[in-house]
Design a protein around this motif. Sequence first.
Motif: not given
Length: 326
Positions: A164-176
């Motif tokens: 789930g740490k892919v949430l950090l990537l731009p294609s997943f929203g680039g969350l902080p």
Amino acid sequence: MTILVEKPEVVAKVEDQNETSDLVLDGGFVVSKDVAGNDGCVKPEALVSNNEFITPEINAFGQTFREYNAESERQKGVEEFYRLNHIHQTYDFVKKMREEYRKLNRVEMSIWECCELLNEVVDDSDPDLDEPQIEHLLQTAEAIRKDYPDEDWLHLTALIHDLGKVLLLPSFGGLPQWAVVGDTHPVGCPFDGSIVHHKYFKDNPDYNNAKYNSSKYGIYAHGIGLENVLMSWGHDDYMYLVAKENGTTLPQAGLFIIRYHSFYPLHKCGVYKHLMNKEDEDNLKWLKIFNKYDLYSKSKVRLDVEKVKPYYLSLIEKYFPAKLKW
């Protein structure tokens, strides 16, 4: 389909005082057999196999694990991470994130493709390691595989628990980072004092909200079950949603590990148990087993990814569809 697994049994064993050999895992990861004495380590009399993984005393930076107060440049960054996390992780924020990301409308890819994406991710909240995350996934999975060779669902759970740490990537929203990684805790009830860097909650809008703080239950009830409790948003809950919504056949214990492996106030400090039901109590036994490997297998030693890849691909095929919606 739900797969039932038996409750874990811990076999008592006396450590051979003359044994000094190292534990060598299939991917080439070597772990010292020295017994750690720091808090949270499993004592030798409670270990489970003849070649068990034994927790080291120090992390990759030469400090004790989960040391949040040691003076270092990395520790300063970790504390700043938790300051932001504790200020912004509100009940309303968590509800918004869950509603948005459970749509699973961003990417379609396989589990292994997601593993490879983690080569681009470093976890700012982790005081023990600054290596790409795929290294940590395989270190954890290989250590568990050595001690629990027959629990293949647990090996795979270890491999995917941090995807789930892919949430950090731009294609997943680039969350902080503060919205993706770090220890998790319930929202909608008081913030327990055992939570790392608890002092920063004073600036969280929920901190003085009587609705959430009138009792230790907040908006919940005794024994309501963790399934009905909102947790601070991050990679745990997101990967749980991905696995569940894509029809994984992992057992409930595996899903529980994925969803709550960062819930250290529960599985390390023993708080928030008043919100658990019987199923949570059973699954917590597996989570505590998993946590030893998740935390203490972190190392700068590089693994032979290609050597172990075929085994994990076979597990992915067994428990997941070829492509998943993320």
